[in-house]
Design an enzyme around this catalytic site. Structure first.
Site, short mmCIF file in Angstrom:
data_model
loop_
_atom_site.label_atom_id
_atom_site.label_comp_id
_atom_site.label_asym_id
_atom_site.label_seq_id
_atom_site.Cartn_x
_atom_site.Cartn_y
_atom_site.Cartn_z
N ASP A 288 0.83 -1.20 0.00
CA ASP A 288 0.00 0.00 0.00
C ASP A 288 0.86 1.25 0.00
O ASP A 288 2.09 1.18 0.11
CB ASP A 288 -0.95 -0.01 1.20
CG ASP A 288 -2.30 0.59 0.88
OD1 ASP A 288 -2.38 1.82 0.72
OD2 ASP A 288 -3.29 -0.18 0.78
N HIS A 322 -4.21 4.38 4.71
CA HIS A 322 -5.02 3.46 3.92
C HIS A 322 -4.59 2.02 4.14
O HIS A 322 -5.42 1.12 4.37
CB HIS A 322 -4.90 3.85 2.44
CG HIS A 322 -5.75 3.05 1.50
ND1 HIS A 322 -5.30 1.89 0.90
CD2 HIS A 322 -7.00 3.25 1.04
CE1 HIS A 322 -6.24 1.41 0.11
NE2 HIS A 322 -7.28 2.21 0.18
N SER A 593 -11.37 -0.94 -1.94
CA SER A 593 -10.21 -1.08 -1.06
C SER A 593 -10.56 -1.87 0.20
O SER A 593 -9.70 -2.55 0.77
CB SER A 593 -9.68 0.29 -0.66
OG SER A 593 -9.03 0.92 -1.74
#
Length: 799
Positions: A288, A322, A593
């Site tokens: 990521d 994230h 996601s």
């Protein structure tokens, strides 16, 4: 002629087996790294071109257009008329060599045009006058100069970070096209010793070398003119042909829904937990763009210990969180899986190093909730090929989010209006869009030459509601080897604000298909094209691509990207619920996601129950463990359906039977179905240009343990073709192949990759040939048994 070849194979089993076993490793195991042109020699092409996407006709409403007035960028003649002193200046520049140019004066002229016409006007001035060609720097660097002039180095850094042009070492990233690979070391020495530039990996696939320009080094330049001189010195170093900027990767979580239901229950994972199947011992990686705040979750929402590719303290300080949320979702589904957190900085060398780190740590499942928006999105892009290579080398399953672009993707044939501006209708030349986040990425591709040398040029301009230019993407496309058919730009946006996008053709006459994705936004319904919105590397045939349903798994989320791929293959592969509430996302970590790590956690559970599964077998199991939603059977919205694990008592790991086949005895007929045969042409593997073939197999009533998958080439009458390479000859005809191990009673094998160099066809005089796939049982090395063949596929050879 096929029968003659098959009969010979059966009669000479030992020689047959020896041929397969001795294939070079790059042929039998590794797919190509990137599609590139063959500089000379043989070109292999399909008989029929790749199908063009079915483009719907966009129909804007006739009334209610509140768009501002879009004034296209001025032509050079218009600029010379507006600024009379420009003409003598340009005459002087044309007569001067680069070393004699006054960069301070050039910057003054650039700012003069920028102040009147914005970045699009600067692009027109520099490109049409030929100055940009002489400077040999990316046009976007002029924006950095203006930022430097207005706010100093801090403003440069902020703009560069917004556009994701900075690597993990605080350097501006770029890629230099080298005139000859033999000159890389000389260029490296020059850049490092004389200009203070960091030089990283050379990619023989593209003939580019990655560089980093330290931000700290830029601080010594006190004026835009001196900074411009420094950048120009890099672009004009000996052996540099041209340079380009990186294409940023993007994530896409959307905080849109509030919920507290555990996602594991929705997919049936809670029953597996109760049965003691928790992913224990399975190595799952999350790749990521940031893992901010990760340390405070250790031992709570994450395992007590995780392994990282950079110091965890650095990860913890990252602004982007994230990846932390993705890891928390995986942990909810597979609470005892071992987590490997890998940060990537969106550079080519950084991504390659991440893949090597994953391989060194023998990860079994990889989650990548990240999208690459640039490329043909047909499985041939650089990133997609690297991922497929990684899967071949390691046996790991790569799981990718499908993207969140169903309502922010459009596709249309360019319709030129006055001054080359695209017209959506007779009176409409702007596309409105509303943003949801403080950072927006706009990616525009067109169906030009993805092998390099693109010479048709489109640009786009972003306006605010008052018609003021906010940003422009206008890098030049002049047919150089590293000129490709795209423009991309990140810009700071205000959530809830409406912006407008104008598209202009500034070079060429062909009306291409224009494909646009605008992240974290919504475009009006009349312009939405939900199909063909799957990004890279989710477009890979071997990757498990995951769309998003609501948390209860009842319907697709409105934003979830839809297939097919640009070459008309089914995607996504399946869908999974999203919106799990994790730390930092009180309204739910949403988007695809949040769906992909649900599938990654499920994969860890399945691998614990049956650790012998290959990545293709694991992918097939997950695709069959679904509830069919939407249209009956697989579709381009849900894939095969929404993920739903079967009850764990149906799993028999000792038998290798995760699918519950009935184990009928073998018969003599109907043993194999060969499907999904597709080829990519003139690709390069470790410097060797050739043809890549991918296919899938379904076995029935097969009890053996080893297969050979062969591609045989003949003329159109079935006659042998003389191979110029001994390693690619099978009984007097051109061939390539690979071995496939069959474990347990698995019956589905996807993404089987073969490769053959173009040079093997050097002695072929025919312009049209054919190939077909044959599958043999090699359980007994002395008696190979033909299980089946595919149809024949026609190719063209061109010299």
């Amino acid at each position: 002629m096929k029968r003659i070849i098959f009969f010979a194979l059966l009669m000479a089993a030992a020689l047959f087996f020896g041929m397969i076993a001795s294939l070079p490793s790059y042929v039998s195991a590794e797919p190509p790294a990137q599609a590139t042109p063959t500089p000379e020699g043989i070109q292999i092409e399909p008989e029929s071109p790749t199908p063009t996407p079915v483009v719907p006709k966009l129909q804007p409403p006739d009334e209610g257009d509140t768009s501002p007035v879009f004034v296209p960028p001025p032509s050079l003649d218009e600029l010379l008329e507006q600024f009379p002193d420009l003409k003598p200046y340009l005459d002087q520049v044309r007569q001067s060599v680069l070393a004699d140019l006054d960069m301070a004066e050039l910057y003054r002229r650039v700012f003069q045009v920028y102040d009147a016409h914005g970045a699009a006007g600067v692009a027109a001035f520099l490109k049409d006058s030929g100055i940009l060609e002489k400077l040999n720097i990316p046009l976007s660097y002029l924006d950095l100069l203006i930022a430097f002039d207005q706010g100093g180095l801090e403003a440069v850094e902020e703009l560069a970070r917004t556009r994701r042009l900075i690597n993990d070492a605080d350097e501006l990233v770029a890629y230099l096209l080298v005139d000859d690979p033999a000159n890389v070391e000389a260029l490296k020495k020059d850049l490092e010793e004389n200009l203070g530039v960091s030089v990283y990996d050379f990619d023989p696939t593209t003939d580019e070398v990655e560089i980093g320009i330290p931000l700290a080094l830029l601080a010594q330049y006190q004026t835009p003119g001196t900074l411009l001189s420094y950048l120009v010195a890099i672009g004009n170093a000996e052996h540099v042909v041209s340079w380009r900027l990186p294409t940023p990767a993007v994530t896409g979580s959307l905080g849109l829904q509030r919920s507290s239901s555990p996602i594991a229950r929705t997919i049936g994972a809670d029953a597996w937990h109760a049965a003691g199947i928790t992913g224990k011992g399975v190595r799952v990686a999350i790749v990521d763009l940031g893992f901010g705040g990760v340390k405070r979750l250790l031992g709570k929402d994450l395992p007590a210990t995780v392994k990282t590719n950079i110091p965890i303290d650095r990860m913890d300080r990252q602004e982007e969180n994230h990846g932390t949320a993705v890891a928390a979702v995986v942990h909810r589904v597979a609470p005892q899986a071992e987590l490997y957190l890998a940060f990537e900085d969106s550079t080519s060398s950084g991504f390659a190093k991440v893949l090597q780190w994953l391989e060194d740590n023998k990860v079994q499942v990889v989650n990548y909730s990240v999208s690459q928006l640039i490329g043909p999105r047909d499985g041939s892009s650089y990133t997609t090929q690297l991922v497929e290579l990684f899967m071949r080398r390691t046996g790991a399953l790569w799981i990718n989010s499908a993207g969140n672009y169903a309502q922010s993707h459009t596709l249309f044939e360019f319709n030129p209006g006055p001054k080359g501006v695209h017209l959506y209708s007779r009176n409409r030349n702007l596309l409105p869009f509303q943003t949801f986040a403080p950072l927006t990425t706009i990616a525009m591709n067109w169906n030009g030459n993805w092998k390099g040398g693109e010479d048709t040029e489109y640009i786009f301009v972003v306006l605010d509601k008052n018609g003021k230019e906010v940003a422009a993407a206008a890098e030049q496309r002049r047919g150089k080897r590293n000129h490709f058919p795209f423009q991309i730009l990140n810009f700071r946006s205000k959530p809830g604000e409406i912006y407008f996008l104008g598209v202009v053709r500034t070079r060429g006459t062909t009306n291409h298909l224009i494909d646009i994705i605008i992240t974290n936004s919504e475009i009006p319904p009349w312009a939405q094209v939900s199909q063909y919105s799957i990004p890279t590397p989710a477009d890979s045939a071997s990757v498990l691509t995951v769309g998003a349903t609501d948390l209860n798994g009842r319907q697709i989320e409105f934003y979830s990207s839809q297939g097919p791929t640009q070459d008309e293959r089914l995607k996504p592969d399946l869908s999974a619920p999203t919106n799990e509430v994790v730390p930092g996302y009180g309204r739910g970590f949403s988007g695809t996601s949040g769906a992909a790590p649900v599938a990654a956690g499920a994969a860890a559970l399945v691998l614990q129950a049956n650790p012998s599964l290959s990545n293709a077998q694991l992918r097939a199991f997950l695709m069959q463990s679904v509830i069919d939603l939407g249209d009956r059977g697989p579709d381009v919205i849900y894939g095969t359906g929404r993920l739903m694990l079967p009850p764990p008592e149906q799993i028999d790991p000792d038998e290798g039977n995760v699918l519950g086949e009935d184990g009928e005895s073998a018969s003599d007929e109907d043993k194999v179905t060969i499907s999904d045969v597709r080829a990519q042409f003139n690709v390069k593997v470790r410097g060797v240009v050739g043809m890549s073939i991918n296919t899938s197999l379904t076995l029935r009533n097969y009890t053996g343990n080893r297969l050979a998958v062969i591609a045989l080439f003949t003329d159109l009458d079935g006659n042998d073709l003389e191979s110029a390479l001994e390693d690619y000859t099978l009984f007097d005809t051109i061939a390539t192949g690979r071995l496939v191990e069959v474990r347990g009673r698995r019956n589905r094998f996807e993404g089987i990759s073969l490769f053959i160099p173009n040079e093997a066809f050097k002695n072929v005089r025919e312009s049209r040939i054919q190939f077909f796939i044959a599958v043999y049982d090699l359980s007994d090395e002395n008696y190979p048994v033909l299980l089946g063949t595919s149809e024949a596929f026609t190719l063209r050879l061109r010299r």
